[in-house]
Write a protein that holds these residues in place. Structure first.
Motif, PDB file in Angstrom:
ATOM      1  N   GLN A   1     -10.145 -24.210 -12.823  1.00 19.44           N
ATOM      2  CA  GLN A   1      -9.133 -23.879 -13.830  1.00 19.44           C
ATOM      3  C   GLN A   1      -8.016 -24.914 -13.806  1.00 19.44           C
ATOM      4  O   GLN A   1      -7.567 -25.398 -14.857  1.00 19.44           O
ATOM      5  N   ILE A   2      -7.552 -25.272 -12.618  1.00 25.66           N
ATOM      6  CA  ILE A   2      -6.479 -26.265 -12.498  1.00 25.66           C
ATOM      7  C   ILE A   2      -6.945 -27.617 -13.031  1.00 25.66           C
ATOM      8  O   ILE A   2      -6.201 -28.315 -13.734  1.00 25.66           O
ATOM      9  N   VAL A   3      -8.187 -27.998 -12.713  1.00 27.33           N
ATOM     10  CA  VAL A   3      -8.746 -29.247 -13.220  1.00 27.33           C
ATOM     11  C   VAL A   3      -8.754 -29.247 -14.750  1.00 27.33           C
ATOM     12  O   VAL A   3      -8.366 -30.237 -15.391  1.00 27.33           O
ATOM     13  N   LEU A   4      -9.173 -28.151 -15.355  1.00 27.05           N
ATOM     14  CA  LEU A   4      -9.248 -28.060 -16.813  1.00 27.05           C
ATOM     15  C   LEU A   4      -7.861 -28.161 -17.447  1.00 27.05           C
ATOM     16  O   LEU A   4      -7.670 -28.844 -18.457  1.00 27.05           O
TER      17      LEU A   4
ATOM     18  N   GLY B   1      -6.636 -31.298 -19.770  1.00 28.04           N
ATOM     19  CA  GLY B   1      -6.592 -30.925 -21.175  1.00 28.04           C
ATOM     20  C   GLY B   1      -7.936 -30.548 -21.749  1.00 28.04           C
ATOM     21  O   GLY B   1      -8.097 -30.455 -22.969  1.00 28.04           O
ATOM     22  N   THR B   2      -8.912 -30.329 -20.878  1.00 25.94           N
ATOM     23  CA  THR B   2     -10.219 -29.844 -21.337  1.00 25.94           C
ATOM     24  C   THR B   2     -10.052 -28.436 -21.904  1.00 25.94           C
ATOM     25  O   THR B   2      -9.402 -27.592 -21.287  1.00 25.94           O
ATOM     26  N   VAL B   3     -10.619 -28.184 -23.072  1.00 23.60           N
ATOM     27  CA  VAL B   3     -10.458 -26.869 -23.696  1.00 23.60           C
ATOM     28  C   VAL B   3     -11.131 -25.807 -22.821  1.00 23.60           C
ATOM     29  O   VAL B   3     -12.305 -25.910 -22.475  1.00 23.60           O
ATOM     30  N   LEU B   4     -10.376 -24.789 -22.512  1.00 18.14           N
ATOM     31  CA  LEU B   4     -10.806 -23.734 -21.587  1.00 18.14           C
ATOM     32  C   LEU B   4     -10.997 -22.428 -22.331  1.00 18.14           C
ATOM     33  O   LEU B   4     -10.227 -22.082 -23.229  1.00 18.14           O
ATOM     34  N   ALA B   5     -12.044 -21.698 -21.953  1.00 17.31           N
ATOM     35  CA  ALA B   5     -12.254 -20.347 -22.475  1.00 17.31           C
ATOM     36  C   ALA B   5     -12.713 -19.459 -21.334  1.00 17.31           C
ATOM     37  O   ALA B   5     -13.213 -19.936 -20.311  1.00 17.31           O
ATOM     38  N   HIS B   6     -12.534 -18.146 -21.509  1.00 16.97           N
ATOM     39  CA  HIS B   6     -12.859 -17.186 -20.455  1.00 16.97           C
ATOM     40  C   HIS B   6     -13.850 -16.147 -20.970  1.00 16.97           C
ATOM     41  O   HIS B   6     -13.802 -15.758 -22.140  1.00 16.97           O
TER      42      HIS B   6
ATOM     43  N   LEU C   1     -20.026 -26.347 -17.506  1.00 18.43           N
ATOM     44  CA  LEU C   1     -20.135 -24.994 -16.975  1.00 18.43           C
ATOM     45  C   LEU C   1     -19.958 -25.033 -15.461  1.00 18.43           C
ATOM     46  O   LEU C   1     -20.356 -25.988 -14.795  1.00 18.43           O
ATOM     47  N   LEU C   2     -19.359 -23.995 -14.945  1.00 14.54           N
ATOM     48  CA  LEU C   2     -19.213 -23.813 -13.507  1.00 14.54           C
ATOM     49  C   LEU C   2     -20.045 -22.612 -13.104  1.00 14.54           C
ATOM     50  O   LEU C   2     -19.975 -21.554 -13.740  1.00 14.54           O
ATOM     51  N   GLY C   3     -20.850 -22.749 -12.056  1.00 17.07           N
ATOM     52  CA  GLY C   3     -21.681 -21.626 -11.641  1.00 17.07           C
ATOM     53  C   GLY C   3     -21.992 -21.655 -10.163  1.00 17.07           C
ATOM     54  O   GLY C   3     -21.658 -22.609  -9.452  1.00 17.07           O
ATOM     55  N   VAL C   4     -22.602 -20.587  -9.710  1.00 13.02           N
ATOM     56  CA  VAL C   4     -23.146 -20.522  -8.357  1.00 13.02           C
ATOM     57  C   VAL C   4     -24.668 -20.532  -8.506  1.00 13.02           C
ATOM     58  O   VAL C   4     -25.200 -20.236  -9.580  1.00 13.02           O
ATOM     59  N   PRO C   5     -25.400 -20.887  -7.458  1.00 16.28           N
ATOM     60  CA  PRO C   5     -26.856 -21.004  -7.578  1.00 16.28           C
ATOM     61  C   PRO C   5     -27.533 -19.796  -8.204  1.00 16.28           C
ATOM     62  O   PRO C   5     -28.491 -19.941  -8.972  1.00 16.28           O
ATOM     63  N   ARG C   6     -27.041 -18.592  -7.914  1.00 15.51           N
ATOM     64  CA  ARG C   6     -27.700 -17.399  -8.460  1.00 15.51           C
ATOM     65  C   ARG C   6     -27.668 -17.394  -9.990  1.00 15.51           C
ATOM     66  O   ARG C   6     -28.598 -16.897 -10.638  1.00 15.51           O
TER      67      ARG C   6
ATOM     68  N   GLY D   1     -13.412 -33.664 -27.016  1.00 13.22           N
ATOM     69  CA  GLY D   1     -14.470 -32.717 -27.337  1.00 13.22           C
ATOM     70  C   GLY D   1     -14.994 -31.939 -26.155  1.00 13.22           C
ATOM     71  O   GLY D   1     -15.861 -31.065 -26.312  1.00 13.22           O
ATOM     72  N   ARG D   2     -14.477 -32.217 -24.952  1.00 10.54           N
ATOM     73  CA  ARG D   2     -14.946 -31.503 -23.777  1.00 10.54           C
ATOM     74  C   ARG D   2     -14.411 -30.072 -23.772  1.00 10.54           C
ATOM     75  O   ARG D   2     -13.250 -29.823 -24.101  1.00 10.54           O
ATOM     76  N   ALA D   3     -15.268 -29.133 -23.398  1.00 14.40           N
ATOM     77  CA  ALA D   3     -14.888 -27.726 -23.364  1.00 14.40           C
ATOM     78  C   ALA D   3     -15.652 -27.025 -22.257  1.00 14.40           C
ATOM     79  O   ALA D   3     -16.807 -27.358 -21.971  1.00 14.40           O
ATOM     80  N   ALA D   4     -15.008 -26.052 -21.616  1.00 14.43           N
ATOM     81  CA  ALA D   4     -15.634 -25.348 -20.494  1.00 14.43           C
ATOM     82  C   ALA D   4     -15.428 -23.852 -20.622  1.00 14.43           C
ATOM     83  O   ALA D   4     -14.359 -23.385 -21.037  1.00 14.43           O
ATOM     84  N   LEU D   5     -16.451 -23.099 -20.262  1.00 17.05           N
ATOM     85  CA  LEU D   5     -16.393 -21.640 -20.265  1.00 17.05           C
ATOM     86  C   LEU D   5     -16.373 -21.146 -18.824  1.00 17.05           C
ATOM     87  O   LEU D   5     -17.271 -21.460 -18.039  1.00 17.05           O
ATOM     88  N   LEU D   6     -15.334 -20.389 -18.465  1.00 22.72           N
ATOM     89  CA  LEU D   6     -15.220 -19.829 -17.115  1.00 22.72           C
ATOM     90  C   LEU D   6     -15.614 -18.366 -17.136  1.00 22.72           C
ATOM     91  O   LEU D   6     -15.114 -17.585 -17.952  1.00 22.72           O
ATOM     92  N   PHE D   7     -16.519 -17.993 -16.244  1.00 21.92           N
ATOM     93  CA  PHE D   7     -16.886 -16.581 -16.117  1.00 21.92           C
ATOM     94  C   PHE D   7     -16.913 -16.127 -14.674  1.00 21.92           C
ATOM     95  O   PHE D   7     -16.970 -14.931 -14.401  1.00 21.92           O
ATOM     96  N   LEU D   8     -16.888 -17.058 -13.708  1.00 14.28           N
ATOM     97  CA  LEU D   8     -16.801 -16.663 -12.301  1.00 14.28           C
ATOM     98  C   LEU D   8     -15.409 -16.092 -12.022  1.00 14.28           C
ATOM     99  O   LEU D   8     -14.445 -16.406 -12.719  1.00 14.28           O
ATOM    100  N   PRO D   9     -15.269 -15.241 -11.003  1.00 18.16           N
ATOM    101  CA  PRO D   9     -13.956 -14.648 -10.712  1.00 18.16           C
ATOM    102  C   PRO D   9     -12.906 -15.713 -10.395  1.00 18.16           C
ATOM    103  O   PRO D   9     -13.102 -16.554  -9.516  1.00 18.16           O
ATOM    104  N   LEU D  10     -11.778 -15.669 -11.111  1.00 18.91           N
ATOM    105  CA  LEU D  10     -10.695 -16.617 -10.845  1.00 18.91           C
ATOM    106  C   LEU D  10      -9.991 -16.309  -9.526  1.00 18.91           C
ATOM    107  O   LEU D  10      -9.182 -17.104  -9.051  1.00 18.91           O
TER     108      LEU D  10
END
Length: 594
Positions: free
Chosen positions: A242-245, A249-254, A273-278, A224-233
């Motif tokens: 991305q490689i970790v996901l 097998g964690t479900v990945l979306a962009h 979620l992956l983010g930067v402090p801002r 059931g784990r899923a991650a949304l990527l929006f930072l620049p690849l």
């Protein structure tokens, strides 16, 4: 000198490469959903599941096309695009063809594009838009084929490779091992032209597997784990995640459009979620501003205090009954709504790039979204240290992950050693020798401290330490991080090198300013508006209370306009390019000391 290291958890064989999991999972779990692909950029666009077998076949098809087009093992292929599904397909296809991916930020200047293409010796490129194709063609007229994602470029490659056999692809893919070059990532560069960091398949796999199967396993290796990527690849941090996901097998979306992050969070419902402090600062500031505009500012601030108190208590043995009751009340009134705004399933995030700050760290944990700060550089395959579930020491960037050693030099510089440390700088052996000493320690340029438990705290950049005319050494980062936490403030740059006192340049967040104007009944305001100046002064006062008198900011200037990546003053990871700001705002800095 202090040193702390953690034993290796996963000893990745040197025969392994980054594509192994894609092709193996396509056989072992062909029907497993590994990616959800958004159809278009509209907020309400549907998310189509992509199975392991479908992803493998698409990667294989594009890889065969690259082979048919003449890409040989070790050839560099540039990749210039926003964060989207096709980026991931192209990235793995380049590896499967035996190539070396060279990511380019889609916001890069013409000079940067020219430098990266020429310095890397790129043979071909995959780009997203027609403007990107024009940019790479203009930068390097002699560049080989360019395939445009929006022009059906990946489909074109698949058709081109239709005659390439599976055996040929398997032979090409298996020819790459851990010691082979996987990518050249050019540092975003707060000074000068970027340097190309040589990262091998082993650098990336060793990092990904020791992070995901060890300290952060519970964030990824669970159904059931899923991650949304929006930072620049194109940035090493997002690339490694991305490689970790993919590995786990964690479900990945962009999300290619940053403006769609909020609706996409609600629609996709990520758990991670992956983010930067801002990013986290803006989430907090938007919530605060919304509550204030609705006349619920007092309730919101009380909820913030309760969340922080609960989190601090949890770090020191657990909250008492009174704190727990107050926390439960605000969970119903405030925290639940904040979680719902992120989709309702988000419980964890990783933050890197700069310091998040203890207050925000405790706030988000109190809300129910625990943020784990990590630290590293492109040269260390992104992370070197990270906080982990059950042992999150907020205010630090965590302990070294398995297989990594961290040492604090006599001058306070943080040194790192491990299999995740890069292979060196591309075409720049002199810089490589300056960065990696004979014992294998990489000199990061960051200044920090290790506590008795092995947790690292970063206090600044070695080259960014300011020395006032009075001889006082001042680290600007802690002051800047504290001031930037204010809802109205976008960017801060502390100045004072060879000056009589410490000053600061401040910019306002355009979105927050619009909300502030509406809440205060003002149609227009200037940077000299007494109410605006008072808001900034309060943020400066709060920051000044955290440092000695000699380190305090005596004067500040609010700039017209913001510092942005588009203006050339921020890197793609939203770090201030100090030298560029110093050059472009020299007159304003002089005014501070006039």
């Amino acid at each position: 000198m202090r040193e702390f290291s953690v034993p290796v958890l996963v000893d990745v064989p040197l025969s392994a490469n980054c594509t192994d999991v894609v092709f193996q999972r396509g056989v072992d779990e062909p029907a497993a959903v590994v990616i959800r692909r958004k159809e278009g950029e509209a907020p309400g666009a549907p998310w189509t599941p992509v199975t392991a077998a479908e992803f493998r076949d698409q990667v294989a098809g594009v890889a065969k096309g690259l082979i048919a087009a003449g890409v040989e093992p070790g050839d560099r292929v540039a990749l210039m695009s926003r964060t989207r599904y096709e980026w991931t397909v192209a990235d793995y296809a380049i590896w499967a063809a035996g190539g070396v991916g060279v990511p380019i930020y889609e916001t890069s200047s013409a000079d940067q594009v020219k430098w990266i293409l020429s310095d890397s010796g790129a043979k071909a490129a995959v780009v997203e838009l027609a403007s990107h194709e024009d940019a790479v063609r203009e930068a390097m007229p002699g560049l080989g084929p360019v395939w445009r994602i929006e022009g059906g470029g990946l489909d074109e490659l698949t058709r081109l490779g239709a005659e390439v056999t599976g055996d040929t692809l398997a032979e090409r893919r298996s020819s790459r091992g851990g010691r082979d070059l996987a990518t050249i990532i050019y540092t975003s560069g707060t000074t000068g032209m970027p340097k190309g960091c040589r990262l091998t398949h082993d650098n990336l796999l060793f990092t990904a597997r020791n992070v995901s199967r060890g300290p952060l396993e519970s964030l990824f290796d669970v159904d059931g784990r899923a991650a949304l990527l929006f930072l620049p690849l194109a940035h090493s941090f997002a690339r490694l995640i991305q490689i970790v996901l993919i590995e786990t097998g964690t479900v990945l979306a962009h999300t290619p459009n940053m403006k769609n992050v909020a609706p996409d969070l609600q629609a996709f419902k990520p758990t991670f979620l992956l983010g930067v402090p801002r990013v986290f600062e803006k989430v907090y500031n938007a919530a605060e501003q919304k509550a204030t505009s609705e006349g619920k500012g007092k309730i919101f601030h009380a909820a913030v205090d309760a969340a922080i108190a609960w989190s601090r208590a949890e770090s020191t043995g657990g909250a008492g009954l009174g704190v727990r009751l107050k926390h439960a009340m605000f969970d119903r009134l405030v925290y639940g709504k904040l979680r719902a705004a992120t989709g309702g399933a988000l419980s964890a995030a990783v933050s890197g790039g700069s310091a998040l700050g203890e207050r925000l760290g405790h706030f988000f944990r109190g809300v129910g979204i625990e943020v784990f700060e990590g630290w590293g550089l492109t040269e260390t395959s992104a992370p070197s240290t990270v906080n982990i579930p059950g042992a999150n020491k907020i205010g630090t960037v965590g302990k070294p992950f398995p297989g990594v050693g961290v040492r604090i030099a006599d001058d306070g510089e943080v040194l790192v050693r491990g299999r995740h440390v890069f292979d060196g700088y591309w075409n720049n052996e002199r810089a490589t020798k300056e960065a990696i000493d004979p014992e294998g320690w990489f000199h990061t340029g960051d200044v920090g401290q290790l506590d008795d438990d092995g947790y690292l705290r970063i206090t600044g950049r070695k080259k960014e330490i300011l020395v006032t005319a009075g001889g006082k050494n001042v680290a600007p980062a802690p002051l800047e991080d504290a001031i930037r936490a204010h809802r109205l403030i976008s960017q801060v740059m502390v100045v004072g090198d060879d000056r009589p006192f410490i000053g600061a340049l401040v910019t306002l967040d355009p979105e927050a300013l619009e909300q502030w104007k509406q809440a205060n009944g003002k149609a227009e305001v200037s940077t000299s508006d007494p109410a605006i100046v008072a808001e900034v002064q309060s943020a400066v006062d709060d920051a000044n209370r955290t440092v000695s008198k000699a380190e305090q900011i005596k004067k500040f200037l609010i700039l017209e306009g913001d510092l942005t990546e588009e203006s050339g003053h921020l890197t793609p990871s939203l770090k201030v390019k100090r030298n560029v700001v110093m050059r472009d705002f020299a007159k304003q800095i002089d005014e501070l000391y006039g």
